[in-house]
Design a protein around this motif. Structure first.
Motif, PDB file in Angstrom:
ATOM      1  N   VAL A 238       8.027  -6.468  -6.747  1.00 41.13           N
ATOM      2  CA  VAL A 238       8.598  -6.321  -7.534  1.00 41.13           C
ATOM      3  C   VAL A 238       9.822  -7.440  -8.242  1.00 41.13           C
ATOM      4  O   VAL A 238      11.131  -7.657  -7.106  1.00 41.13           O
ATOM      5  N   ASP A 239      10.302  -7.989  -9.342  1.00 39.42           N
ATOM      6  CA  ASP A 239      11.561  -8.224 -10.002  1.00 39.42           C
ATOM      7  C   ASP A 239      12.888  -6.901  -9.427  1.00 39.42           C
ATOM      8  O   ASP A 239      12.136  -6.020  -9.418  1.00 39.42           O
ATOM      9  N   ALA A 240      13.920  -7.530  -9.198  1.00 37.48           N
ATOM     10  CA  ALA A 240      14.883  -6.705  -8.991  1.00 37.48           C
ATOM     11  C   ALA A 240      15.002  -5.366 -10.409  1.00 37.48           C
ATOM     12  O   ALA A 240      15.518  -4.083  -9.487  1.00 37.48           O
ATOM     13  N   ILE A 241      15.310  -5.581 -10.797  1.00 37.29           N
ATOM     14  CA  ILE A 241      15.258  -4.601 -12.143  1.00 37.29           C
ATOM     15  C   ILE A 241      13.739  -3.909 -12.131  1.00 37.29           C
ATOM     16  O   ILE A 241      14.172  -2.540 -12.496  1.00 37.29           O
ATOM     17  N   THR A 242      12.914  -4.326 -11.965  1.00 39.42           N
ATOM     18  CA  THR A 242      11.863  -3.650 -11.977  1.00 39.42           C
ATOM     19  C   THR A 242      11.919  -3.066 -10.651  1.00 39.42           C
ATOM     20  O   THR A 242      11.436  -1.465 -10.952  1.00 39.42           O
ATOM     21  N   ARG A 243      12.200  -3.186  -9.164  1.00 39.87           N
ATOM     22  CA  ARG A 243      12.368  -2.641  -8.499  1.00 39.87           C
ATOM     23  C   ARG A 243      13.099  -1.434  -8.591  1.00 39.87           C
ATOM     24  O   ARG A 243      12.703  -0.277  -8.474  1.00 39.87           O
ATOM     25  N   LEU A 244      14.494  -1.461  -9.640  1.00 37.58           N
ATOM     26  CA  LEU A 244      15.285  -0.277  -9.540  1.00 37.58           C
ATOM     27  C   LEU A 244      14.908   0.799 -10.383  1.00 37.58           C
ATOM     28  O   LEU A 244      15.168   2.384  -9.882  1.00 37.58           O
ATOM     29  N   HIS A 245      14.098   0.126 -10.937  1.00 32.39           N
ATOM     30  CA  HIS A 245      13.026   1.693 -12.074  1.00 32.39           C
ATOM     31  C   HIS A 245      12.494   1.945 -11.564  1.00 32.39           C
ATOM     32  O   HIS A 245      12.158   3.045 -11.073  1.00 32.39           O
TER      33      HIS A 245
ATOM     34  N   GLN B  79       3.929  -2.176 -12.975  1.00 33.48           N
ATOM     35  CA  GLN B  79       2.990  -1.196 -13.519  1.00 33.48           C
ATOM     36  C   GLN B  79       1.597  -1.857 -13.078  1.00 33.48           C
ATOM     37  O   GLN B  79       0.982  -0.142 -12.672  1.00 33.48           O
ATOM     38  N   GLN B  80       1.428  -2.371 -12.112  1.00 33.42           N
ATOM     39  CA  GLN B  80      -0.277  -2.383 -11.011  1.00 33.42           C
ATOM     40  C   GLN B  80       0.733  -1.900  -9.935  1.00 33.42           C
ATOM     41  O   GLN B  80       0.284  -0.915  -9.125  1.00 33.42           O
ATOM     42  N   GLN B  81       2.390  -1.534  -9.254  1.00 33.52           N
ATOM     43  CA  GLN B  81       2.284  -0.930  -8.530  1.00 33.52           C
ATOM     44  C   GLN B  81       2.891   0.733  -9.359  1.00 33.52           C
ATOM     45  O   GLN B  81       1.900   1.785  -8.205  1.00 33.52           O
ATOM     46  N   ARG B  82       2.840   1.022  -9.738  1.00 32.93           N
ATOM     47  CA  ARG B  82       2.870   1.888 -10.992  1.00 32.93           C
ATOM     48  C   ARG B  82       1.165   2.812 -10.392  1.00 32.93           C
ATOM     49  O   ARG B  82       0.780   4.532 -10.021  1.00 32.93           O
ATOM     50  N   ILE B  83       0.644   2.147 -10.496  1.00 25.71           N
ATOM     51  CA  ILE B  83      -0.861   2.569 -10.856  1.00 25.71           C
ATOM     52  C   ILE B  83      -1.474   2.702  -8.970  1.00 25.71           C
ATOM     53  O   ILE B  83      -2.123   3.550  -8.724  1.00 25.71           O
ATOM     54  N   GLY B  84      -1.107   1.505  -8.210  1.00 27.04           N
ATOM     55  CA  GLY B  84      -0.947   2.481  -7.112  1.00 27.04           C
ATOM     56  C   GLY B  84      -0.515   3.475  -6.662  1.00 27.04           C
ATOM     57  O   GLY B  84      -1.112   3.967  -6.007  1.00 27.04           O
ATOM     58  N   LEU B  85       0.505   3.971  -7.270  1.00 33.03           N
ATOM     59  CA  LEU B  85       0.838   4.913  -6.495  1.00 33.03           C
ATOM     60  C   LEU B  85       0.428   6.190  -7.529  1.00 33.03           C
ATOM     61  O   LEU B  85      -0.347   7.057  -6.724  1.00 33.03           O
ATOM     62  N   ALA B  86      -0.302   5.911  -8.142  1.00 27.82           N
ATOM     63  CA  ALA B  86      -0.969   7.111  -9.020  1.00 27.82           C
ATOM     64  C   ALA B  86      -2.259   7.376  -8.386  1.00 27.82           C
ATOM     65  O   ALA B  86      -3.111   8.316  -8.196  1.00 27.82           O
ATOM     66  N   ARG B  87      -2.780   6.044  -8.037  1.00 27.08           N
ATOM     67  CA  ARG B  87      -4.448   6.609  -6.985  1.00 27.08           C
ATOM     68  C   ARG B  87      -4.644   6.605  -5.960  1.00 27.08           C
ATOM     69  O   ARG B  87      -5.053   7.565  -5.050  1.00 27.08           O
ATOM     70  N   ALA B  88      -2.776   6.135  -5.023  1.00 27.82           N
ATOM     71  CA  ALA B  88      -2.957   7.177  -3.638  1.00 27.82           C
ATOM     72  C   ALA B  88      -2.876   8.325  -3.763  1.00 27.82           C
ATOM     73  O   ALA B  88      -2.778   9.244  -2.537  1.00 27.82           O
ATOM     74  N   LEU B  89      -2.141   8.797  -5.408  1.00 25.97           N
ATOM     75  CA  LEU B  89      -1.276  10.250  -5.375  1.00 25.97           C
ATOM     76  C   LEU B  89      -3.127  11.701  -5.783  1.00 25.97           C
ATOM     77  O   LEU B  89      -2.859  13.197  -5.940  1.00 25.97           O
TER      78      LEU B  89
END
Length: 256
Positions: A172-179, A146-156
């Motif tokens: 991030v873990d392997a499953i989250t990474r694929l998603h 979720q934090q990585q998604r927020i980082g992406l949102a902030r960059a956009l």
């Protein structure tokens, strides 16, 4: 006619007291709307190249043009505010809410409150996080994905034409990474921005990139589509990368 988003011409970077060039005479032309992945092992120069594009490092030689403009003649702060930049460590401000984190750049650019509010909601929806559930939370209350998604949102947030991402999914873990890989493809497809993503993961590079830059010891070994790279590897290093990935596949087949 497709516009050239990034033109890298004869770019070389050597750090003081280093024996070799970190980036060695690199030449690349990237069209607007492409998703380019930069693949290489640690120390290959991929992160250094990304930082040169973002003017965090100055090259010793060569030029970089973004949409035809030489970045040497652009103010560094102004340039960085016009480019989305995502790193593995994310760097969310812990004392700020998610909404405040995403709104960082629009506030610096003095957007009005209504525009900021609407932009935050739009971006949270874009990265798959419900604004009413997330915008008043703090980073410590979110998972790594979720934090990585927020980082992406902030960059956009300020609608950059170019997004630079340095190992954004490495922590991030392997499953989250694929998603998140699927989310990146979805977001890129909807926005048609130019994405550059650095990774050392060959599967990630080949899944995400419509073209792949393969680097080794500061040099570009090959820059082509995934299909062409697999069919015609340019040298022994590229061949060894492909073979290592195939061997991983055989390992899993053996377990099946």
């Amino acid at each position: 006619m497709t516009q050239k988003a990034i033109e890298i011409s004869n770019v070389t970077k050597k750090f003081k007291q280093a024996e070799y060039n970190a980036v060695d005479n690199v030449n690349l032309t990237i069209d607007e709307g492409e998703f380019i992945t930069i693949l290489g092992s640690s120390g290959s120069g991929k992160t250094t190249l990304l930082k040169i594009i973002n003017k965090l490092y100055e090259p010793n030689e060569g030029t970089i043009k973004l949409f035809g403009e030489d970045i040497a003649h652009v103010d560094s702060v102004q340039l960085r505010r016009s480019i989305g930049y995502v790193i593995q460590q994310i760097g969310l401000f812990p004392h700020m809410t998610i909404a405040e984190n995403v709104a960082t750049a629009p506030k610096l650019l003095k957007w009005n409150k209504k525009a900021i509010h609407e932009r935050v909601d739009d971006l949270l929806n874009l990265v798959g996080l419900n604004p009413s559930d997330f915008k008043d939370r703090y980073p410590s209350e979110l998972s790594g994905g979720q934090q990585q998604r927020i980082g992406l949102a902030r960059a956009l947030a300020v609608d950059p034409k170019i997004m630079l991402m340095d190992e954004p999914l490495g922590a991030v873990d392997a499953i989250t990474r694929l998603h998140l890989q699927d989310e990146l493809l979805r977001i890129h497809g909807g926005l048609q921005k130019t994405f550059l993503l650095v990774t050392h993961d060959i599967n990630e590079a080949f899944k995400l990139g419509n073209r792949i830059v393969i680097m080794n010891e500061g040099k570009v070994c090959q820059f082509d589509t995934p299909k062409n790279i697999v069919a015609n590897p340019a040298d022994e290093f590229v061949s060894s990368l492909i073979e290592s990935s195939r061997n991983q596949g055989k390992f899993w087949e053996g377990l099946g």
